[in-house]
Design a protein around this motif. Structure first.
Motif, PDB file in Angstrom:
ATOM      1  N   THR A  28      34.452  11.617  20.930  1.00 34.33           N
ATOM      2  CA  THR A  28      33.824  10.546  21.638  1.00 34.33           C
ATOM      3  C   THR A  28      32.218  10.857  20.834  1.00 34.33           C
ATOM      4  OG1 THR A  28      33.003  11.638  23.428  1.00 34.33           O
ATOM      5  CG2 THR A  28      34.227   9.688  23.624  1.00 34.33           C
ATOM      6  N   MET A  29      31.771  10.343  19.062  1.00 34.25           N
ATOM      7  CA  MET A  29      30.357  10.972  19.096  1.00 34.25           C
ATOM      8  C   MET A  29      29.384  10.212  19.351  1.00 34.25           C
ATOM      9  SD  MET A  29      30.051   9.891  13.862  1.00 34.25           S
ATOM     10  CE  MET A  29      32.373   9.619  14.168  1.00 34.25           C
ATOM     11  N   GLY A  30      29.310   9.502  19.954  1.00 31.51           N
ATOM     12  CA  GLY A  30      28.068   8.875  20.355  1.00 31.51           C
ATOM     13  C   GLY A  30      27.313   9.130  18.856  1.00 31.51           C
ATOM     14  N   LYS A  31      25.661   9.695  19.414  1.00 33.19           N
ATOM     15  CA  LYS A  31      24.844   9.483  18.098  1.00 33.19           C
ATOM     16  C   LYS A  31      25.092  11.486  17.803  1.00 33.19           C
ATOM     17  CE  LYS A  31      21.278   6.790  20.472  1.00 33.19           C
ATOM     18  NZ  LYS A  31      20.662   6.450  20.428  1.00 33.19           N
ATOM     19  N   GLY A 105      21.380   4.432  24.896  1.00 33.71           N
ATOM     20  CA  GLY A 105      20.143   3.338  24.317  1.00 33.71           C
ATOM     21  C   GLY A 105      21.574   2.296  23.374  1.00 33.71           C
ATOM     22  N   GLY A 106      22.940   2.624  23.363  1.00 35.54           N
ATOM     23  CA  GLY A 106      23.317   1.074  22.960  1.00 35.54           C
ATOM     24  C   GLY A 106      23.492   0.324  24.819  1.00 35.54           C
ATOM     25  N   ASN A 107      24.944  -0.992  23.279  1.00 34.54           N
ATOM     26  CA  ASN A 107      25.401  -1.729  24.975  1.00 34.54           C
ATOM     27  C   ASN A 107      26.868  -0.833  25.045  1.00 34.54           C
ATOM     28  OD1 ASN A 107      26.904  -4.206  25.369  1.00 34.54           O
ATOM     29  ND2 ASN A 107      27.434  -4.880  23.631  1.00 34.54           N
ATOM     30  N   HIS A 108      26.014  -1.503  26.990  1.00 35.28           N
ATOM     31  CA  HIS A 108      26.830  -0.866  27.692  1.00 35.28           C
ATOM     32  C   HIS A 108      28.433  -1.297  28.044  1.00 35.28           C
ATOM     33  CE1 HIS A 108      23.146   0.792  29.541  1.00 35.28           C
ATOM     34  NE2 HIS A 108      23.223   0.923  28.978  1.00 35.28           N
ATOM     35  N   GLU A 109      28.461  -2.556  27.694  1.00 32.28           N
ATOM     36  CA  GLU A 109      29.750  -3.512  27.736  1.00 32.28           C
ATOM     37  C   GLU A 109      30.489  -2.365  26.913  1.00 32.28           C
ATOM     38  OE1 GLU A 109      29.080  -7.336  26.486  1.00 32.28           O
ATOM     39  OE2 GLU A 109      27.437  -7.644  28.255  1.00 32.28           O
ATOM     40  N   ILE A 110      30.155  -1.802  25.927  1.00 27.67           N
ATOM     41  CA  ILE A 110      31.155  -1.315  24.762  1.00 27.67           C
ATOM     42  C   ILE A 110      31.452   0.411  25.572  1.00 27.67           C
ATOM     43  CG2 ILE A 110      31.311  -0.601  22.600  1.00 27.67           C
ATOM     44  CD1 ILE A 110      30.470  -2.623  21.344  1.00 27.67           C
ATOM     45  N   ALA A 111      32.425   0.843  25.995  1.00 32.75           N
ATOM     46  CA  ALA A 111      32.392   2.398  26.972  1.00 32.75           C
ATOM     47  C   ALA A 111      33.476   2.407  26.816  1.00 32.75           C
ATOM     48  CB  ALA A 111      31.740   1.802  28.118  1.00 32.75           C
ATOM     49  N   ASP A 143      29.988  -1.341  35.405  1.00 33.47           N
ATOM     50  CA  ASP A 143      32.074  -1.818  35.382  1.00 33.47           C
ATOM     51  C   ASP A 143      32.975  -0.468  35.852  1.00 33.47           C
ATOM     52  OD1 ASP A 143      30.212  -3.791  35.484  1.00 33.47           O
ATOM     53  OD2 ASP A 143      30.019  -4.229  33.746  1.00 33.47           O
ATOM     54  N   THR A 144      33.063   0.106  35.016  1.00 29.25           N
ATOM     55  CA  THR A 144      34.598   0.707  34.436  1.00 29.25           C
ATOM     56  C   THR A 144      34.634   2.259  34.757  1.00 29.25           C
ATOM     57  OG1 THR A 144      34.051   0.980  31.850  1.00 29.25           O
ATOM     58  CG2 THR A 144      34.971  -1.193  32.807  1.00 29.25           C
ATOM     59  N   GLY A 145      33.130   3.112  34.712  1.00 25.51           N
ATOM     60  CA  GLY A 145      33.187   4.051  34.719  1.00 25.51           C
ATOM     61  C   GLY A 145      33.643   5.047  36.647  1.00 25.51           C
ATOM     62  N   PHE A 146      33.894   5.007  37.413  1.00 16.73           N
ATOM     63  CA  PHE A 146      34.021   4.406  38.262  1.00 16.73           C
ATOM     64  C   PHE A 146      35.708   4.731  38.337  1.00 16.73           C
ATOM     65  CE2 PHE A 146      30.191   3.646  39.730  1.00 16.73           C
ATOM     66  CZ  PHE A 146      30.059   4.658  41.021  1.00 16.73           C
ATOM     67  N   GLU A 147      36.710   3.855  37.908  1.00 17.32           N
ATOM     68  CA  GLU A 147      37.753   3.871  37.321  1.00 17.32           C
ATOM     69  C   GLU A 147      38.382   5.022  36.072  1.00 17.32           C
ATOM     70  OE1 GLU A 147      41.696   0.922  35.645  1.00 17.32           O
ATOM     71  OE2 GLU A 147      39.362  -0.052  35.407  1.00 17.32           O
ATOM     72  N   GLU A 148      37.904   4.692  35.380  1.00 15.12           N
ATOM     73  CA  GLU A 148      38.049   5.731  34.647  1.00 15.12           C
ATOM     74  C   GLU A 148      37.522   6.978  35.217  1.00 15.12           C
ATOM     75  OE1 GLU A 148      36.616   6.509  30.264  1.00 15.12           O
ATOM     76  OE2 GLU A 148      34.812   6.802  31.641  1.00 15.12           O
TER      77      GLU A 148
END
Length: 187
Positions: A28-31, A105-111, A143-148
């Motif tokens: 998960t490259m990120g920055k 710092g990015g779009n939280h919908e892309i996770a 939105d998805t962190g707990f499930e993940e």
């Protein structure tokens, strides 16, 4: 010791455990913080393969590696981490790092998502050499962190103890769902 942030803590554990000049994956490259760290471990003889699904992450990471004179040590791949087996062979990888969640710092919908994250961990385990290690920084919330988090923890809990050692750490006195650092060693 001043390693209170999850990535600093994980990097310190990795420094003590990882084979130098090996083959490493930043799933998960990120920055590019983990990618740069792994490139330092790789030295001149090792290699890093780094993944992200966002072009902007590749741009951030490429710029960081160029600034730190590490660009020749890494292969930056625009693809999901669940496809890492397309780029490395079984039992060839010394270390795999994951930082689940979204681009800082990015779009939280892309996770990262539960289904592909579990697939990526499974794929990664098949790529690890005997004695190899996987480091997972698991963030929950959103939105998805707990499930993940729940799916990853359930998957890790059920790994065969004769083949894997799984150590789960926790921030005991922090509120608001602090991240969970997890380390997996392959026998």
């Amino acid at each position: 010791m001043k390693y209170s942030q999850i990535t600093e803590w994980c990097h310190e554990i990795i420094r003590t455990q990882a084979k130098r000049e090996g083959l490493y994956i930043d799933a998960t490259m990120g920055k590019g913080a983990d990618t740069a760290f792994l490139c330092e471990l790789a030295g001149e003889q090792g290699h890093v393969i780094a993944f992200d699904i966002q072009e902007v992450a590749l741009d951030y990471t490429k710029k960081r590696l160029e600034n730190e004179n590490l660009i020749g040590r890494a292969e930056l791949i625009l693809d999901g981490h669940e496809h890492m087996a397309r780029y490395a062979g079984e039992k060839t990888v010394d270390l795999i790092c994951f930082n689940f969640g979204y681009l800082p710092g990015g779009n939280h919908e892309i996770a990262t998502r539960a289904e592909t994250s579990v697939q990526a961990v499974e794929a990664g385990l098949s790529l690890l050499k005997s004695g190899g290690m996987m480091c997972l920084c698991i963030y929950s919330g959103g939105d998805t962190g707990f499930e993940e988090k729940n799916r990853l923890m359930e998957y890790l809990k059920n790994l065969p103890a004769k083949t894997y050692t799984v150590i789960v750490n926790q921030y005991f006195n922090r509120v608001n769902q602090p991240p969970i650092p997890v380390f997996v060693w392959k026998s």
